[in-house]
Design a protein around this motif. Structure first.
Motif, PDB file in Angstrom:
ATOM      1  N   PRO A 430      43.866  40.926 -31.776  1.00 19.15           N
ATOM      2  CA  PRO A 430      44.855  41.148 -30.719  1.00 19.15           C
ATOM      3  C   PRO A 430      44.529  40.263 -29.524  1.00 19.15           C
ATOM      4  O   PRO A 430      43.433  39.699 -29.440  1.00 19.15           O
ATOM      5  N   PRO A 431      45.455  40.159 -28.573  1.00 15.77           N
ATOM      6  CA  PRO A 431      45.155  39.356 -27.375  1.00 15.77           C
ATOM      7  C   PRO A 431      44.004  39.989 -26.603  1.00 15.77           C
ATOM      8  O   PRO A 431      43.828  41.221 -26.618  1.00 15.77           O
ATOM      9  N   PRO A 432      43.198  39.211 -25.917  1.00 13.40           N
ATOM     10  CA  PRO A 432      42.063  39.764 -25.163  1.00 13.40           C
ATOM     11  C   PRO A 432      42.529  40.814 -24.164  1.00 13.40           C
ATOM     12  O   PRO A 432      43.508  40.606 -23.440  1.00 13.40           O
ATOM     13  N   GLN A 433      41.818  41.919 -24.112  1.00 15.57           N
ATOM     14  CA  GLN A 433      42.218  43.024 -23.236  1.00 15.57           C
ATOM     15  C   GLN A 433      42.097  42.676 -21.766  1.00 15.57           C
ATOM     16  O   GLN A 433      42.758  43.279 -20.922  1.00 15.57           O
ATOM     17  N   ASP A 434      41.242  41.714 -21.428  1.00 16.62           N
ATOM     18  CA  ASP A 434      41.061  41.337 -20.028  1.00 16.62           C
ATOM     19  C   ASP A 434      41.863  40.104 -19.640  1.00 16.62           C
ATOM     20  O   ASP A 434      41.709  39.587 -18.536  1.00 16.62           O
ATOM     21  N   GLY A 435      42.703  39.603 -20.588  1.00 19.46           N
ATOM     22  CA  GLY A 435      43.533  38.445 -20.272  1.00 19.46           C
ATOM     23  C   GLY A 435      42.789  37.128 -20.287  1.00 19.46           C
ATOM     24  O   GLY A 435      43.319  36.099 -19.846  1.00 19.46           O
ATOM     25  N   SER A 436      41.567  37.121 -20.778  1.00 20.51           N
ATOM     26  CA  SER A 436      40.790  35.880 -20.825  1.00 20.51           C
ATOM     27  C   SER A 436      41.298  34.976 -21.943  1.00 20.51           C
ATOM     28  O   SER A 436      42.176  35.346 -22.724  1.00 20.51           O
ATOM     29  N   LYS A 510      51.881  44.881 -17.069  1.00 17.41           N
ATOM     30  CA  LYS A 510      52.804  43.891 -16.522  1.00 17.41           C
ATOM     31  C   LYS A 510      52.084  42.658 -15.988  1.00 17.41           C
ATOM     32  O   LYS A 510      52.670  41.576 -15.922  1.00 17.41           O
ATOM     33  N   ILE A 511      50.834  42.821 -15.584  1.00 18.64           N
ATOM     34  CA  ILE A 511      50.106  41.707 -14.961  1.00 18.64           C
ATOM     35  C   ILE A 511      49.327  40.894 -15.993  1.00 18.64           C
ATOM     36  O   ILE A 511      49.235  39.665 -15.894  1.00 18.64           O
ATOM     37  N   LEU A 512      48.789  41.565 -16.990  1.00 14.85           N
ATOM     38  CA  LEU A 512      47.932  40.880 -17.974  1.00 14.85           C
ATOM     39  C   LEU A 512      48.604  39.700 -18.675  1.00 14.85           C
ATOM     40  O   LEU A 512      47.951  38.680 -18.921  1.00 14.85           O
ATOM     41  N   PRO A 513      49.905  39.752 -19.056  1.00 20.11           N
ATOM     42  CA  PRO A 513      50.508  38.584 -19.713  1.00 20.11           C
ATOM     43  C   PRO A 513      50.413  37.318 -18.881  1.00 20.11           C
ATOM     44  O   PRO A 513      50.187  36.230 -19.411  1.00 20.11           O
ATOM     45  N   HIS A 514      50.567  37.493 -17.530  1.00 19.10           N
ATOM     46  CA  HIS A 514      50.520  36.311 -16.658  1.00 19.10           C
ATOM     47  C   HIS A 514      49.083  35.802 -16.517  1.00 19.10           C
ATOM     48  O   HIS A 514      48.850  34.590 -16.496  1.00 19.10           O
ATOM     49  N   ILE A 515      48.140  36.734 -16.429  1.00 24.89           N
ATOM     50  CA  ILE A 515      46.729  36.310 -16.373  1.00 24.89           C
ATOM     51  C   ILE A 515      46.342  35.614 -17.671  1.00 24.89           C
ATOM     52  O   ILE A 515      45.666  34.569 -17.667  1.00 24.89           O
ATOM     53  N   LEU A 607      39.753  45.320 -15.836  1.00 27.00           N
ATOM     54  CA  LEU A 607      40.762  44.847 -16.793  1.00 27.00           C
ATOM     55  C   LEU A 607      40.995  43.351 -16.747  1.00 27.00           C
ATOM     56  O   LEU A 607      41.169  42.714 -17.783  1.00 27.00           O
ATOM     57  N   TYR A 608      41.028  42.812 -15.542  1.00 25.14           N
ATOM     58  CA  TYR A 608      41.438  41.415 -15.404  1.00 25.14           C
ATOM     59  C   TYR A 608      40.215  40.503 -15.304  1.00 25.14           C
ATOM     60  O   TYR A 608      39.225  40.856 -14.663  1.00 25.14           O
ATOM     61  N   ARG A 609      40.371  39.331 -15.931  1.00 26.20           N
ATOM     62  CA  ARG A 609      39.256  38.380 -15.900  1.00 26.20           C
ATOM     63  C   ARG A 609      39.800  36.963 -15.852  1.00 26.20           C
ATOM     64  O   ARG A 609      40.684  36.591 -16.638  1.00 26.20           O
ATOM     65  N   VAL A 610      39.272  36.179 -14.925  1.00 27.61           N
ATOM     66  CA  VAL A 610      39.625  34.756 -14.802  1.00 27.61           C
ATOM     67  C   VAL A 610      38.322  33.975 -14.908  1.00 27.61           C
ATOM     68  O   VAL A 610      37.584  33.827 -13.922  1.00 27.61           O
ATOM     69  N   PRO A 611      37.990  33.474 -16.094  1.00 31.27           N
ATOM     70  CA  PRO A 611      36.659  32.861 -16.291  1.00 31.27           C
ATOM     71  C   PRO A 611      36.467  31.551 -15.547  1.00 31.27           C
ATOM     72  O   PRO A 611      35.349  31.226 -15.150  1.00 31.27           O
ATOM     73  N   ASP A 612      37.531  30.793 -15.325  1.00 29.67           N
ATOM     74  CA  ASP A 612      37.384  29.458 -14.752  1.00 29.67           C
ATOM     75  C   ASP A 612      37.159  29.558 -13.246  1.00 29.67           C
ATOM     76  O   ASP A 612      37.977  30.143 -12.506  1.00 29.67           O
ATOM     77  N   LEU A 613      36.056  29.011 -12.765  1.00 27.61           N
ATOM     78  CA  LEU A 613      35.697  29.100 -11.355  1.00 27.61           C
ATOM     79  C   LEU A 613      36.721  28.406 -10.475  1.00 27.61           C
ATOM     80  O   LEU A 613      37.136  28.937  -9.428  1.00 27.61           O
ATOM     81  N   ASP A 614      37.143  27.239 -10.859  1.00 27.01           N
ATOM     82  CA  ASP A 614      38.118  26.492 -10.069  1.00 27.01           C
ATOM     83  C   ASP A 614      39.428  27.268  -9.960  1.00 27.01           C
ATOM     84  O   ASP A 614      40.050  27.333  -8.887  1.00 27.01           O
ATOM     85  N   LEU A 615      39.848  27.856 -11.079  1.00 23.50           N
ATOM     86  CA  LEU A 615      41.085  28.632 -11.068  1.00 23.50           C
ATOM     87  C   LEU A 615      40.931  29.872 -10.190  1.00 23.50           C
ATOM     88  O   LEU A 615      41.852  30.238  -9.437  1.00 23.50           O
TER      89      LEU A 615
END
Length: 702
Positions: A430-436, A510-515, A607-615
């Motif tokens: 399934p898609p990553p639960q944290d949006g990574s 609602k937010i995870l798809p965009h992340i 829940l939410y995760r943005v791994p890229d530091l620059d992003l």
């Protein structure tokens, strides 16, 4: 005369008459003399006839004697030559026995080789002597028999002598046949040939390839392949050549070939076994599928190195040796077959492993090793055709080409099946639960980046072009390799994009798809920027299809995640209230804002995760610009209404946002109504929010 002319005619007549009378008398006397001579000639002729009749028998005897002498000489002269050959043969046999004793006692290699040359020379001389005996013996005996028959027929001697001569010829014939058989098959020559076979075997075993282990091939590959290997010294090769020709001359060619093939095959096998090719024991597709990937990857790498080493060094040197040793036999028709016999079984072992790899399961990670195999085979093809040229190498070259085809089919199939796996979202996760970024995206991008490097782009393009030619036909003009490769990469990238969109739709939040979309597309863009893959696809293409989409997803994320929170800070509905109602509404809005901030904080932590530091930094900057100014304006506008309660300062909000995106521990500045200038103690943001909510709850209860 003048006087006679002056005489009268009568006188002239008288003189003429007198001369005629004299002439007639003389003629009469001559006739009498001739008659007497005729009688004498008759007597002489009669005497000669009588003498001739008496001499005729003696003349016949003389001619018969001369004919007999000629026949005897014709038979005896070759017989003497035959006796000389027997004497020479006997002398050479004694010499050969002596040399054999010296050779067996000699231990020094150089001296042994020198004596072996003399031994071979003596064997050749003995062979020539025996051959001369075999060729001349029967004609000599036949001529002796003819002489005896001639004597019997002409009765040139008595019957007793003829009988003895006949018995002598019969005995001589029997003795000759027995002696020739002994010389040819049971005598010293036969033993000498056996000795030469042993020496042939021994010298071939002593000629070894340089001792190169597997580690040396990997560490010193260039140096090893640059060295020109020549097997055996000039003396050893010359002796082997002489022995092979001697054995072939003495009807031992089959034995010679059998010894050569067996010994050199074992020597080549031992050379290659020093490389420790244990992986070759596993060769069926089923067995290969059961191997761990690290082991298989190492095995394929070793196979490529060992295969190239075997062809370029081992078999090239073996071919040279085979040509030098056996090239002089049967006008050079024998040695190519012998060389192929040596190589055939060994090459078959290499071929079956390569075929097993190409026929095994088409897992994506195998593509690069398959391309390594194909590229190696493609580069090796000219040398391989040179080494195994001619009619004798047709089968080996055919199997080599078949392995090339299998590597092309396998590489192409692995690549397109990888695309189908991405297209069908068949990774099963399934898609990553944290949006990574999902594993399939990371794997596919790194996969394509590696494939687009110079090392693999060229072989892959060649595979694609070859596949296209096979499908379209050789008469069809093939598409440019670079375009084919670019289109193939584009297909995978598009499939990957569809995979991301498919997973994006599976979120309920609602937010995870965009992340998720933001993380995935930003990852694709950043990982391909300034790489061969990015240059291949084009910078504009990557920006349009990935960077812009990532930015759009980031905007939607901000709108969905932070927009409702900022909307709580709108002032229009507050200004329309009375002073008492306004204070209550402001505190309610602040409480709702704090609860919303707490909820977003909880979600960002869990829940939410943005791994890229620059992003993350860009998101932080955009979020701060969106939230902090609105909060500051609201805070400053209604600071009076907020007095007496616990509120978060704008600086604390900014610090909290920074920790949201930078993975902090959730601690930030706390500010009360008496600390508007930002002076105060630092406590936990989460604790501060809870304290604020608790104080509001107590105030309501009071």
């Amino acid at each position: 005369m003048a006087y006679y002319e002056e005489q009268p005619p009568l006188v002239k007549l008288e003189v003429a008459c007198s001369d005629l009378k004299t002439l007639l008398k003389t003629s009469s006397k001559m006739e009498d003399s001739l008659g007497k001579m005729d009688k004498k000639f008759d007597l002489i002729d009669e005497a000669l006839s009588m003498a001739s009749r008496r001499v005729a028998p003696l003349q016949s005897l003389s001619m018969a004697a001369k004919a007999l002498e000629t026949r005897i000489n014709r038979a005896v002269t070759p017989a003497f030559s035959l006796l000389d050959s027997f004497k020479l043969s006997d002398s050479l046999q004694h010499k050969l026995l002596k040399l054999s004793d010296e050779l067996s006692g000699e231990k020094k290699p150089k001296n042994r080789l020198d004596k072996l040359i003399k031994y071979i020379d003596c064997v050749d001389q003995l062979n020539l002597a025996i051959k001369s005996i075999c060729e001349d013996g029967e004609p000599v005996i036949q001529k002796l028999q003819e002489v005896v028959e001639f004597l019997s027929r002409t009765k040139a001697t008595d019957q007793y002598r003829i009988h003895r001569l006949r018995e002598t010829v019969i005995t001589l014939k029997a003795l000759y046949e027995t002696e020739v058989d002994a010389l040819s098959f049971e005598g010293t020559l036969d033993q000498a040939l056996l000795n030469l076979q042993d020496e042939f075997d021994l010298i071939l075993q002593q000629i070894k390839h340089p001792n190169v282990g597997g580690k040396k091939i990997i560490d010193q590959e260039v140096e090893i392949f640059d060295i020109d290997w020549n097997l055996g010294t000039e003396s050893e090769v010359e002796i082997l050549r002489r022995i092979s020709e001697t054995l072939a001359t003495n009807d031992c060619l089959d034995i010679c070939i059998d010894i050569y093939v067996k010994v050199r095959y074992k020597r080549v096998a031992k050379t290659l076994m020093r490389l420790s090719p244990d992986y070759l024991k596993t060769y069926t597709p089923e067995e290969i599928d059961e191997m761990e990937w690290e082991r298989l990857e190492t095995a394929i790498t070793l196979w490529i190195q060992h295969f190239e080493f075997a062809v370029k060094k081992v078999f090239v040197s073996e071919k040279k040796l085979c040509d030098k040793v056996l090239g002089g036999i049967m006008e050079g028709l024998v040695w190519p077959e012998c060389f192929v016999k040596i190589a055939d079984k060994i090459m078959a072992v290499f071929f079956r492993f390569g075929e097993g790899v190409t026929r095994s399961s088409k897992e994506p990670q195998k593509l690069f090793k398959l391309l390594d195999m194909f590229d190696s085979l493609e580069k090796l093809q000219p040398k391989f055709s040179e080494v195994f040229d001619g009619e004798s190498g047709v089968d080996i070259c055919s199997r080599f080409r078949e392995l090339e085809k299998l590597s092309i089919h396998a590489s192409s199939k692995v690549y397109w099946e990888f695309g189908l796996q991405i297209e069908g979202n068949s990774d099963g996760f399934p898609p990553p639960q944290d949006g990574s970024v999902p594993k399939i995206v990371r794997y596919a991008i790194n996969y394509l980046k590696y494939l687009a490097t110079e090392e693999y782009s060229s072989p892959m393009a060649k595979v694609l072009q070859t596949e296209q030619i096979w499908k379209s036909g050789v008469l069809t003009k093939p598409e440019n390799e670079e375009n084919l490769f670019k289109n193939a990469i584009s297909n995978i990238m598009e499939a990957l994009q569809r995979n991301v969109e498919s997973k994006r739709c599976r979120y309920r939040d609602k937010i995870l798809p965009h992340i998720f979309a933001m993380n995935s597309y930003w990852y694709i863009y950043m990982r391909t920027r300034n790489t061969e893959l990015g240059r291949l696809m084009g910078d504009q293409h990557m920006k349009k299809n990935y960077k812009i989409v990532a930015e759009e997803s980031a905007y939607l994320y901000q709108k969905q995640a932070w927009g409702p929170l900022v909307k709580l800070l709108e002032k229009e509905d507050v200004k329309s209230q009375s002073k008492e109602e306004m204070g209550s509404l402001v505190r309610a809005k602040m409480e709702a804002f704090t609860k919303g901030l707490d909820e977003i904080s909880r979600r960002h932590r869990g829940l939410y995760r943005v791994p890229d530091l620059d992003l993350r930094e860009q998101l932080l900057e955009a979020t701060v610009k969106l939230v902090v100014p609105a909060y500051t304006e609201f805070f400053n506008s209604f600071s009076t209404a907020l007095q007496g309660g616990t509120v978060l300062s704008p600086e604390s909000i900014e610090g909290l946002l920074g920790q949201f995106f930078n993975g902090g521990d959730g601690r930030l500045k706390r500010r009360g109504s008496r600390d508007r200038m930002g002076k105060g103690s630092s406590t936990s943001v989460e604790g501060e929010i809870k304290d604020f909510l608790r104080s509001r709850s107590n105030a309501s209860d009071g």
